[in-house]
Design an enzyme around this catalytic site. Structure first.
Site, PDB file in Angstrom:
ATOM      1  CB  ILE A  55      16.296 -20.747  52.510  1.00  0.00           C
ATOM      2  CG1 ILE A  55      16.700 -22.082  51.855  1.00  0.00           C
ATOM      3  CG2 ILE A  55      15.092 -20.109  51.815  1.00  0.00           C
ATOM      4  CD1 ILE A  55      17.233 -21.977  50.433  1.00  0.00           C
ATOM      5  CD  GLU A  56      20.660 -15.567  54.502  1.00  0.00           C
ATOM      6  OE1 GLU A  56      20.703 -14.336  54.458  1.00  0.00           O
ATOM      7  OE2 GLU A  56      21.576 -16.269  54.953  1.00  0.00           O
ATOM      8  CB  SER A  57      15.112 -14.392  49.482  1.00  0.00           C
ATOM      9  OG  SER A  57      15.890 -15.325  48.751  1.00  0.00           O
TER      10      SER A  57
END
Ligand code: NAG
Ligand code: NAG
Ligand code: NAG
Length: 420
Positions: free
Chosen positions: A175-177
């Site tokens: 998860i990067e956003s």
């Protein structure tokens, strides 16, 4: 028998025995074992070097142990179904989608997944990625999504199965956003659907062995004695009758601790492993003075709800696979042997991605070979016993540094693109 004749007979016997042993070792499929400290996880799906082959191509030898498929990158797409994209292999533009959705039918990959699993590897689905359109607004939304994922890709059932009759081995959260909230509820629901609440990979295997032993003891007992009073055997401690398979939950946080997106969930839910991205950041492999594995080891032993969680060193598969942080096999091998000696939480190496590693002179094979040479199975109980405070001083400092200096995130690896 003359001694010369005896010797040649013995040589023939030993030769045959050796050959049989060698063949047995070749054919033996070693099942995935999360307690080891020489596992190799390699992401597949984003065509990092523009020459990505289909999945089974990467399962022809014993180099890779875990393959997270990258990515499911939209949680709620057209028609309420998620969207998956595996670049040149399968995507919503070039392949058929399920009616009224943007979810590609990649069921031709079922055989590839089963081939990899039959070779003793685990294949998981990675959610998120650099361009993910992801996140939850409530725990209940996260739980519904977990049910949806369970039915689409894991042990559940439904009319839509993008990988046909293949059953994946778990979920990876990259998860990067989006927003950070509610991922623990998602993880908990997946694990409760799987009947795994309260179990680790090791206790699951143990409980299953207990149940099998109990079943055979009971049936043996019944056959031997018709006395119904005696057939009331003690029940296994953990009932795993509904869980016939272990589903792994992993995550790929960036190295600055705590991770901005998944840090909260990592502290609240059970994860089996974290593939820490030691690249594209100040704490990467190319910055030895700020490299912070000790911080993650401390998190594993003192913060993570699963004290047997494994921490992997995440590395780029080539200089082109990340903006920065690439180191060659021999440098990475030094990090690995150091980690194997120092940290009982160390589980192995994660490489981004399969295509870049293969194109880069089989970077994956280079690091796996070196890792296995010094690797070992670390029993979970031994890992638990090693809850020392040896690293506390350095880790506390690193954690403070990380939170006070608020590291600026570097741009994502350029290989994490989508052909949209
Ligand atoms: C998905 O694709 C397979 C062939 O690859 C096909 O047999 C199957 O009917 C498709 N499923 C749906 C629901 O379209
Ligand atoms: C397996 O059986 C042993 C011996 O009875 C017991 O101590 C242990 O707790 C059991 N493990 C699980 C996970 O059920
Ligand atoms: C764990 O502790 C034991 C006993 O103190 C020690 O022999 C072993 O080397 C330790 N292992 C790791 C990986 O720290």
């Amino acid at each position: 028998m003359s001694s010369a004749r005896f010797c040649s007979t013995m040589r023939a016997v030993l030769g045959a025995a050796f050959l049989a042993l060698a063949l047995w070792m070749l054919e033996r499929v070693v099942a995935f074992d999360m307690t080891r400290n020489d596992n190799l996880a390699v992401y597949w799906g984003q065509d990092g070097a523009n020459s990505q082959q289909r999945l089974s191509y990467y399962c022809k030898d014993s180099t890779i142990d875990t393959i997270p498929l990258a990515f499911l990158y939209i949680f709620r797409g057209t028609g309420g179904e998620p969207v998956i994209d595996f670049a040149n292999t399968c995507n919503q533009w070039d392949d058929p989608v399920y009616s009224g959705t943007a979810l590609a039918n990649c069921s031709f990959l079922a055989q590839d997944i089963k081939t990899c699993q039959a070779a003793g590897k685990i294949v998981t689905l990675s959610l998120g990625g650099g361009t993910g359109q992801v996140g939850f607004s409530s725990d209940s939304q996260a739980q519904s999504f977990a049910d949806q994922i369970w039915n689409l890709f894991l042990g559940g059932k439904g009319s839509i199965r993008p990988f046909g009759d293949a059953i994946l081995d778990g979920i990876d959260l990259d998860i990067e956003s989006g927003t950070a909230a509610h991922y623990a509820a998602f993880v908990n629901r997946i694990r409760s659907n799987a009947g795994l609440t309260g179990l680790t990979a090791s206790t699951f295997a143990e409980a299953r062995a207990n149940a099998t032993a109990h079943a055979s003891a009971t049936s043996h007992h019944r056959a031997a004695s018709k006395d119904s009073k005696d057939s009331k055997e003690s029940k296994p401690v953990v009932d795993v009758t509904n869980a016939n398979k272990y589903y792994y939950i992993t995550s790929a946080p960036q190295c600055p601790y705590p991770d901005a997106y998944i840090g909260g969930a990592l502290n609240a839910a059970h994860f089996d492993a974290v593939y820490v991205q030691f690249y594209n950041n100040y704490c990467g492999l190319d910055q030895p003075s700020d490299y912070n594995f000790a911080t993650w080891d401390n998190w594993a032993k003192t913060v993570s709800p699963n004290k047997a969680v494994k921490v992997y060193i995440g590395a780029p598969g080539s200089a082109d696979a990340a903006g920065e942080g690439y180191v060659g096999v021999s440098t990475l091998a030094n990090y690995v042997s150091d980690a194997q000696k120092k940290w009982s939480s160390f589980g192995g190496v994660m490489v981004w991605d399969a295509d870049t590693a293969y194109t880069n002179n089989r970077f994956d094979k280079g690091i796996k070979t070196s890792m296995v040479a010094s690797g070992a199975k670390l029993a979970p109980k031994q890992a638990l016993r090693n809850e020392t405070t040896t690293h506390t001083v350095t880790t506390t400092k690193s954690a403070e540094d990380a939170s006070s200096s608020k590291p600026v995130e570097k741009p994502r690896a350029k290989s994490r693109f989508f052909r949209l």
